[in-house]
Write an enzyme that holds these catalytic residues in place. Structure first.
Site, PDB file in Angstrom:
ATOM      1  N   LYS A 179      12.929  63.153  45.375  1.00  0.00           N
ATOM      2  CA  LYS A 179      11.610  63.027  44.740  1.00  0.00           C
ATOM      3  C   LYS A 179      11.046  61.640  45.027  1.00  0.00           C
ATOM      4  O   LYS A 179      11.495  60.651  44.462  1.00  0.00           O
ATOM      5  CB  LYS A 179      11.690  63.234  43.223  1.00  0.00           C
ATOM      6  N   CYS A 289      11.222  44.241  45.912  1.00  0.00           N
ATOM      7  CA  CYS A 289      12.130  43.876  44.813  1.00  0.00           C
ATOM      8  C   CYS A 289      12.815  42.538  45.083  1.00  0.00           C
ATOM      9  O   CYS A 289      13.300  41.893  44.162  1.00  0.00           O
ATOM     10  CB  CYS A 289      13.171  44.956  44.636  1.00  0.00           C
ATOM     11  N   GLU A 391       9.953  40.534  35.505  1.00  0.00           N
ATOM     12  CA  GLU A 391       9.478  40.848  36.859  1.00  0.00           C
ATOM     13  C   GLU A 391       7.980  41.173  36.810  1.00  0.00           C
ATOM     14  O   GLU A 391       7.552  42.035  36.047  1.00  0.00           O
ATOM     15  CB  GLU A 391      10.248  42.058  37.406  1.00  0.00           C
TER      16      GLU A 391
HETATM   17  P1  NAD Z   1       9.513  53.314  38.646  1.00  0.00           P
HETATM   18  O1  NAD Z   1      10.819  53.106  37.990  1.00  0.00           O
HETATM   19  O2  NAD Z   1       8.307  53.392  37.815  1.00  0.00           O
HETATM   20  O3  NAD Z   1       9.523  54.695  39.474  1.00  0.00           O
HETATM   21  C1  NAD Z   1      10.461  54.946  40.480  1.00  0.00           C
HETATM   22  C2  NAD Z   1      10.681  56.436  40.589  1.00  0.00           C
HETATM   23  O4  NAD Z   1      11.266  56.914  39.396  1.00  0.00           O
HETATM   24  C3  NAD Z   1       9.414  57.240  40.802  1.00  0.00           C
HETATM   25  O5  NAD Z   1       9.690  58.271  41.722  1.00  0.00           O
HETATM   26  C4  NAD Z   1       9.143  57.801  39.412  1.00  0.00           C
HETATM   27  O6  NAD Z   1       8.423  59.001  39.415  1.00  0.00           O
HETATM   28  C5  NAD Z   1      10.556  58.038  38.904  1.00  0.00           C
HETATM   29  N1  NAD Z   1      10.719  58.049  37.454  1.00  0.00           N
HETATM   30  C6  NAD Z   1      10.043  57.322  36.532  1.00  0.00           C
HETATM   31  N2  NAD Z   1      10.520  57.606  35.290  1.00  0.00           N
HETATM   32  C7  NAD Z   1      11.523  58.509  35.445  1.00  0.00           C
HETATM   33  C8  NAD Z   1      12.401  59.186  34.538  1.00  0.00           C
HETATM   34  N3  NAD Z   1      12.361  58.968  33.224  1.00  0.00           N
HETATM   35  N4  NAD Z   1      13.295  60.054  35.059  1.00  0.00           N
HETATM   36  C9  NAD Z   1      13.375  60.263  36.382  1.00  0.00           C
HETATM   37  N5  NAD Z   1      12.559  59.676  37.278  1.00  0.00           N
HETATM   38  C10 NAD Z   1      11.652  58.794  36.822  1.00  0.00           C
HETATM   39  O7  NAD Z   1       9.407  52.197  39.766  1.00  0.00           O
HETATM   40  P2  NAD Z   1       8.169  51.891  40.703  1.00  0.00           P
HETATM   41  O8  NAD Z   1       7.092  51.302  39.863  1.00  0.00           O
HETATM   42  O9  NAD Z   1       7.891  53.083  41.545  1.00  0.00           O
HETATM   43  O10 NAD Z   1       8.781  50.748  41.676  1.00  0.00           O
HETATM   44  C11 NAD Z   1       8.734  49.388  41.413  1.00  0.00           C
HETATM   45  C12 NAD Z   1      10.039  48.928  40.814  1.00  0.00           C
HETATM   46  O11 NAD Z   1      11.106  49.262  41.690  1.00  0.00           O
HETATM   47  C13 NAD Z   1      10.139  47.422  40.648  1.00  0.00           C
HETATM   48  O12 NAD Z   1      10.751  47.143  39.421  1.00  0.00           O
HETATM   49  C14 NAD Z   1      11.036  46.984  41.788  1.00  0.00           C
HETATM   50  O13 NAD Z   1      11.732  45.784  41.597  1.00  0.00           O
HETATM   51  C15 NAD Z   1      11.962  48.133  41.862  1.00  0.00           C
HETATM   52  N6  NAD Z   1      12.603  48.206  43.182  1.00  0.00           N
HETATM   53  C16 NAD Z   1      13.900  47.820  43.307  1.00  0.00           C
HETATM   54  C17 NAD Z   1      14.525  47.848  44.547  1.00  0.00           C
HETATM   55  C18 NAD Z   1      15.941  47.422  44.755  1.00  0.00           C
HETATM   56  O14 NAD Z   1      16.465  47.690  45.821  1.00  0.00           O
HETATM   57  N7  NAD Z   1      16.588  46.765  43.812  1.00  0.00           N
HETATM   58  C19 NAD Z   1      13.805  48.265  45.653  1.00  0.00           C
HETATM   59  C20 NAD Z   1      12.475  48.637  45.492  1.00  0.00           C
HETATM   60  C21 NAD Z   1      11.891  48.611  44.235  1.00  0.00           C
HETATM   61  O1  6OD Z   2      16.689  46.697  52.950  1.00  0.00           O
HETATM   62  C1  6OD Z   2      17.082  47.588  52.191  1.00  0.00           C
HETATM   63  O2  6OD Z   2      17.966  48.381  52.506  1.00  0.00           O
HETATM   64  C2  6OD Z   2      16.477  47.729  50.874  1.00  0.00           C
HETATM   65  N1  6OD Z   2      17.042  48.641  50.057  1.00  0.00           N
HETATM   66  C3  6OD Z   2      15.424  46.972  50.527  1.00  0.00           C
HETATM   67  C4  6OD Z   2      14.798  47.012  49.270  1.00  0.00           C
HETATM   68  C5  6OD Z   2      13.661  46.350  49.057  1.00  0.00           C
HETATM   69  C6  6OD Z   2      13.026  46.368  47.786  1.00  0.00           C
HETATM   70  O3  6OD Z   2      11.849  46.461  47.581  1.00  0.00           O
END
Ligand code: NAD
Ligand code: 6OD
Length: 487
Positions: A179, A289, A391
């Site tokens: 998803k 992130c 964040e």
């Molecule tokens: P989000 O958590 O709002 O959503 C991510 C996904 O989760 C979406 O597909 C959403 O529909 C789904 N989702 C939301 N609530 C849910 C629930 N209760 N059950 C199941 N699925 C659910 O995140 P976002 O706003 O799309 O992305 C930004 C965030 O992602 C930031 O906090 C960023 O730091 C983090 N991020 C982390 C990494 C990493 O590798 N650590 C990488 C990219 C993004």
């Molecule tokens: O480089 C990757 O494999 C990875 N998971 C990056 C994540 C970036 C976050 O926004």
């Protein structure tokens, strides 16, 4: 309603229209990109049943060479439709086209090729042991597929992050229900077309669209037949998914938020460090992130550093994705922009000096209906301020001076997050010494966001659970068992 494409779910090898639809908006100008079919519980159920059938069937019996060949065919398929993928990423996110080409789509391809190659060279442990009668035993470790893996991904690097999990899950013989974020359904839909064309057996890969809570994301993460959930997104969402997954004792792998620090020592190559911080704070409008929202600069360099960073920040070109000079596009949505702007306001209330930015750019054209925000530099906040601890996920960094190595290490580590850090120094022993004391999953020295895909990726504290990448992915996406043979 405008005549726009309808994106469907891909379940059991078929494209499904569903009655519930949602709009996908272009953040450059607020215009409708496409309508998307949302999966309800019955669609999620069909996807899981299809994956279940497929996982009992031929898929897990394919040998590694056959699976690797299919993964390479998926990579070939993305390559053939490279420009369509670039277009899809750009329409959904408004990011610079050059970034979509060099980072997002390129990494989508690399993810499939990396895991295709890795499974062919993966080895396992073997120990010779002693049997109760004093004889010998042979103990070796095998990997079997977990079954069905649920993949839930965010909007910030849509194709990169989705394929980063689909590729190893398939490589290890699992079936997948994925998803993507509701904000970025387009490249995932193209990927399903490519996977269909690559000839995977039906049901091995299923794509469902929709929202998270009370919708497709939650239906997937609570489904009893899903063996593991791998999720990238916000820490709070990770916590909700973990609760849902706890019921069925599912395996989880979480890549969550960050409040990453960058440290610039006085001995750093000044211009390299400035360019590095520009990249680590403002790439993808700060929506990575790994971005550095906290920058610590050794005091003798501080004023000069802030001045130069301000100049470079004000030179950033905010423009259309296809402008060859563009540095920064919009944020993902107006809703996310409201969140980022609320932090700009909070920073003021917490006593920050806004060195540059802090608002919305005015273009005088359709982009004023988009989600652009000014890149922003702050100074003057204490480490305890909310803007220093939470964040923000926008094009913003706070720059603070520090005096000693021990002090800055403690300040970097004083965070609820533990994802990544970067250090700028020309002193070799300092680089090793400091990197070794920083409590994050990844530390970059004199660079940022470059990684050999065979190395582990992930973070601790609120930044996640587990590691993926290289053999860590192979481990997560497989059920590991030990076989002990008396010989
Ligand atoms: P989000 O958590 O709002 O959503 C991510 C996904 O989760 C979406 O597909 C959403 O529909 C789904 N989702 C939301 N609530 C849910 C629930 N209760 N059950 C199941 N699925 C659910 O995140 P976002 O706003 O799309 O992305 C930004 C965030 O992602 C930031 O906090 C960023 O730091 C983090 N991020 C982390 C990494 C990493 O590798 N650590 C990488 C990219 C993004
Ligand atoms: O480089 C990757 O494999 C990875 N998971 C990056 C994540 C970036 C976050 O926004």
């Amino acid at each position: 309603m405008a005549d726009v494409p309808l994106l469907r779910c891909f379940v059991d090898g078929q494209w499904l229209k569903t009655p519930e639809r949602f709009a996908n908006i272009n953040p450059v100008n607020g215009q409708l990109v496409n309508q998307v079919c949302a999966a309800d519980t019955s669609v999620v159920q069909r996807a899981v049943e299809a994956a279940n059938r497929a996982s009992q069937d031929t898929w897990k019996t394919l040998n590694v060479n056959e699976r690797a060949a299919l993964l390479h065919r998926i990579a070939d398929g993305i390559e053939r439709r490279f420009d369509d993928f670039v277009q899809a990423e750009v329409m959904d996110t408004g990011r610079p086209m050059h970034q979509a080409r060099s980072l997002d789509v390129a990494r989508g391809i690399a993810n499939f090729r990396t895991f295709a190659d890795l499974i062919k060279t993966a080895s396992s442990e073997m120990f010779e042991g002693i049997a109760p009668d004093g004889g010998r035993t042979l103990n070796y470790v095998t990997r079997k597929p977990l079954g069905i893996v649920g993949i839930i991904s965010p909007w910030n690097l849509p194709l990169l992050l989705l394929t980063w999990k689909i590729a190893p899950a398939l490589a290890m013989g699992n079936c997948v229900v994925a998803k993507p974020s509701e904000e970025t359904p387009s490249s995932a839909t193209l990927l399903a077309e490519v996977i269909q064309g690559a000839g995977l057996p039906r049901g091995v890969f299923n794509l469902i669209h929709g929202f998270g809570p009370g919708a497709a994301g939650e239906f997937l993460s609570t489904h009893p037949d899903i063996a593991a959930i791998t999720f990238t997104g916000e820490s709070r969402t990770g916590s909700a998914i973990m609760k849902a997954a706890a019921e069925g004792v599912k395996e989880v792998s979480f890549e969550l938020g960050g409040k990453n620090a960058a440290v610039v020592f006085a001995d750093a190559d000044f211009e390299a460090a400035i360019s590095g911080i520009m990249r680590s704070s403002f790439t993808n409008a700060g929506q990575v992130c790994l971005c550095s929202e906290r920058v610590y600069v050794e005091r003798p360099l501080f004023d000069r550093f802030v001045d130069r960073l301000k100049t470079r920040c004000e030179e950033l070109v905010l423009s259309y994705p296809d402008d060859p000079d563009v540095d920064m596009g919009p944020l993902i949505s107006q809703q996310h922009r409201d969140k980022v702007l609320s932090y700009y306001q909070l920073a003021r209330e917490e006593g920050a000096r806004i060195v540059t930015g802090g608002g919305i750019p005015i273009f005088g054209d359709e982009r004023d209906q988009g989600a652009y925000v000014q890149p922003t530099i702050l100074t003057g906040l204490p480490d305890s301020a909310r803007c220093m601890r939470e964040e923000i996920f926008g094009p913003v960094c706070h720059v603070a001076p520090f005096d000693t190595e021990a002090e800055v290490i403690a300040r970097v580590n004083d965070s609820d997050y533990g994802l990544a850090a970067c250090i700028w120094t020309t002193e070799l022993s300092r680089a090793h010494r400091v990197a070794g004391q920083i409590e994050t999953g990844m530390v970059w020295v004199n660079t940022w966001f470059t990684r050999d895909l065979r190395t582990p990726f992930g973070g601790g504290k609120l930044s996640g659970i587990g590691r993926e990448g290289g053999r860590y992915s192979l481990d997560f996406y497989s059920d590991i068992s030990t076989i002990c043979i008396k010989i």
